[in-house]
Design a protein around this motif. Structure first.
Motif, PDB file in Angstrom:
ATOM      1  N   PRO A  49       0.803  -1.231   0.000  1.00 32.94           N
ATOM      2  CA  PRO A  49       0.000   0.000   0.000  1.00 32.94           C
ATOM      3  C   PRO A  49       0.833   1.278   0.000  1.00 32.94           C
ATOM      4  O   PRO A  49       0.427   2.292  -0.572  1.00 32.94           O
ATOM      5  CB  PRO A  49      -0.837  -0.131   1.280  1.00 32.94           C
ATOM      6  N   VAL A  50       2.017   1.248   0.635  1.00 30.30           N
ATOM      7  CA  VAL A  50       2.896   2.424   0.611  1.00 30.30           C
ATOM      8  C   VAL A  50       3.301   2.733  -0.837  1.00 30.30           C
ATOM      9  O   VAL A  50       3.313   3.888  -1.268  1.00 30.30           O
ATOM     10  CB  VAL A  50       4.148   2.190   1.487  1.00 30.30           C
ATOM     11  N   LEU A  51       3.591   1.687  -1.592  1.00 28.13           N
ATOM     12  CA  LEU A  51       3.979   1.889  -2.990  1.00 28.13           C
ATOM     13  C   LEU A  51       2.790   2.329  -3.833  1.00 28.13           C
ATOM     14  O   LEU A  51       2.921   3.211  -4.690  1.00 28.13           O
ATOM     15  CB  LEU A  51       4.581   0.599  -3.560  1.00 28.13           C
ATOM     16  N   TYR A  52       1.630   1.720  -3.582  1.00 26.38           N
ATOM     17  CA  TYR A  52       0.430   2.089  -4.346  1.00 26.38           C
ATOM     18  C   TYR A  52       0.078   3.564  -4.142  1.00 26.38           C
ATOM     19  O   TYR A  52      -0.400   4.231  -5.059  1.00 26.38           O
ATOM     20  CB  TYR A  52      -0.765   1.224  -3.943  1.00 26.38           C
ATOM     21  N   ARG A  53       0.321   4.073  -2.939  1.00 24.69           N
ATOM     22  CA  ARG A  53       0.016   5.487  -2.677  1.00 24.69           C
ATOM     23  C   ARG A  53       0.956   6.416  -3.441  1.00 24.69           C
ATOM     24  O   ARG A  53       0.588   7.527  -3.799  1.00 24.69           O
ATOM     25  CB  ARG A  53       0.105   5.792  -1.178  1.00 24.69           C
ATOM     26  N   ARG A  54       2.167   5.953  -3.685  1.00 23.69           N
ATOM     27  CA  ARG A  54       3.150   6.795  -4.365  1.00 23.69           C
ATOM     28  C   ARG A  54       3.079   6.666  -5.885  1.00 23.69           C
ATOM     29  O   ARG A  54       3.394   7.618  -6.601  1.00 23.69           O
ATOM     30  CB  ARG A  54       4.576   6.406  -3.921  1.00 23.69           C
ATOM     31  N   TYR A  55       2.745   5.484  -6.366  1.00 22.76           N
ATOM     32  CA  TYR A  55       2.826   5.211  -7.806  1.00 22.76           C
ATOM     33  C   TYR A  55       1.513   4.630  -8.307  1.00 22.76           C
ATOM     34  O   TYR A  55       1.060   3.596  -7.831  1.00 22.76           O
ATOM     35  CB  TYR A  55       3.956   4.220  -8.097  1.00 22.76           C
ATOM     36  N   GLY A  56       0.956   5.281  -9.315  1.00 25.75           N
ATOM     37  CA  GLY A  56      -0.310   4.824  -9.870  1.00 25.75           C
ATOM     38  C   GLY A  56      -0.185   3.595 -10.751  1.00 25.75           C
ATOM     39  O   GLY A  56      -1.179   2.938 -11.044  1.00 25.75           O
ATOM     40  N   SER A  57       1.034   3.275 -11.160  1.00 29.15           N
ATOM     41  CA  SER A  57       1.245   2.093 -11.996  1.00 29.15           C
ATOM     42  C   SER A  57       2.691   1.638 -11.867  1.00 29.15           C
ATOM     43  O   SER A  57       3.552   2.391 -11.395  1.00 29.15           O
ATOM     44  CB  SER A  57       0.935   2.402 -13.466  1.00 29.15           C
ATOM     45  N   ARG A  58       2.930   0.433 -12.317  1.00 30.31           N
ATOM     46  CA  ARG A  58       4.295  -0.092 -12.314  1.00 30.31           C
ATOM     47  C   ARG A  58       5.191   0.763 -13.214  1.00 30.31           C
ATOM     48  O   ARG A  58       6.341   1.047 -12.889  1.00 30.31           O
ATOM     49  CB  ARG A  58       4.287  -1.539 -12.813  1.00 30.31           C
ATOM     50  N   ALA A  59       4.654   1.200 -14.360  1.00 23.74           N
ATOM     51  CA  ALA A  59       5.444   2.015 -15.283  1.00 23.74           C
ATOM     52  C   ALA A  59       5.901   3.310 -14.627  1.00 23.74           C
ATOM     53  O   ALA A  59       7.054   3.727 -14.781  1.00 23.74           O
ATOM     54  CB  ALA A  59       4.631   2.316 -16.540  1.00 23.74           C
ATOM     55  N   VAL A  60       5.013   3.950 -13.875  1.00 19.65           N
ATOM     56  CA  VAL A  60       5.371   5.197 -13.189  1.00 19.65           C
ATOM     57  C   VAL A  60       6.462   4.921 -12.156  1.00 19.65           C
ATOM     58  O   VAL A  60       7.406   5.700 -12.010  1.00 19.65           O
ATOM     59  CB  VAL A  60       4.125   5.837 -12.535  1.00 19.65           C
ATOM     60  N   MET A  61       6.345   3.805 -11.448  1.00 15.33           N
ATOM     61  CA  MET A  61       7.336   3.450 -10.436  1.00 15.33           C
ATOM     62  C   MET A  61       8.707   3.225 -11.081  1.00 15.33           C
ATOM     63  O   MET A  61       9.736   3.695 -10.572  1.00 15.33           O
ATOM     64  CB  MET A  61       6.878   2.194  -9.678  1.00 15.33           C
ATOM     65  N   VAL A  62       8.738   2.520 -12.203  1.00 16.56           N
ATOM     66  CA  VAL A  62      10.011   2.241 -12.876  1.00 16.56           C
ATOM     67  C   VAL A  62      10.595   3.520 -13.466  1.00 16.56           C
ATOM     68  O   VAL A  62      11.794   3.783 -13.331  1.00 16.56           O
ATOM     69  CB  VAL A  62       9.831   1.145 -13.946  1.00 16.56           C
ATOM     70  N   LEU A  63       9.765   4.321 -14.100  1.00 19.52           N
ATOM     71  CA  LEU A  63      10.269   5.577 -14.667  1.00 19.52           C
ATOM     72  C   LEU A  63      10.865   6.476 -13.591  1.00 19.52           C
ATOM     73  O   LEU A  63      11.911   7.096 -13.793  1.00 19.52           O
ATOM     74  CB  LEU A  63       9.148   6.318 -15.402  1.00 19.52           C
TER      75      LEU A  63
END
Length: 197
Positions: A49-63
């Protein structure tokens, strides 16, 4: 499956840096297709959930993990010749995407929304353009190029050429002869641009 144990509370900047490092580690070990919220959370010692709050998608997280900070210093020590410095710079940039750099880039382009891609591309290639300008300036000082500065649109064209060869041609850096591309195409272009008529 149970969530990983959550570690001590960290400052936002500290947690952000650890997430970025974990994402890059996942990319290197598993490739883009293998990067998951669960895997990153496990490495960081946080919850999904901490990651979901920061990043709307896996692509956004990787970018977010791949984008270079504006103040990032030139990662090579340019000592010439230009072709050698240029190849080293291309290697550093493509290696940031991991061993499967082409698949990572294409996967990101397919998954990320247009605004995210545009922002990340502008930021990343803005930094790379600044680095390219630095190695071009060093080449001018060594006498490999003419005395005139290289216009920004020429630097942009050089980056577009390399991006096309390395990424959109669906090859890898090792398949593309960067030395040849730099020596046969890019160096002559820069010499014409920097030499007074």
């Amino acid at each position: 499956m149970t969530e990983p144990p959550v570690r001590r509370r960290r400052r936002a900047e500290e947690l952000q840096a650890e997430i970025r490092q974990a994402v890059r580690a996942e990319l290197y070990e598993r490739g883009y297709a293998g990067v998951t919220y669960e895997g990153v959370a496990r490495r960081v010692g946080t919850s999904k959930p901490v990651l979901y709050r920061r990043y709307g998608s896996r692509a956004v997280m990787v970018l977010d993990a791949l984008v270079l900070p504006d103040a990032e210093p030139l990662p090579i020590a340019p000592c010439g010749p230009f072709v050698q410095d240029f190849a080293a710079l291309v290697g550093v940039v493509t290696d940031r995407f991991g061993p499967a750099s082409v698949k990572t880039f294409l996967g990101l382009m397919a998954e990320a929304d247009d605004d995210t891609v545009a922002r990340a591309t502008e930021q990343m290639f803005g930094v790379v353009e600044r680095w390219l300008a630095q190695i071009v300036d060093e080449a001018r000082l060594r006498g490999e190029l003419g005395p005139r500065p290289v216009p920004r649109h020429v630097l942009g064209a050089v980056l577009s050429l390399v991006r096309g060869e390395v990424l959109f041609a669906r090859s890898t850096r090792r398949d593309v002869d960067i030395d040849r591309l730099a020596g046969d195409v890019i160096l002559p272009l820069l010499r014409v641009t920097t030499t007074p008529a």
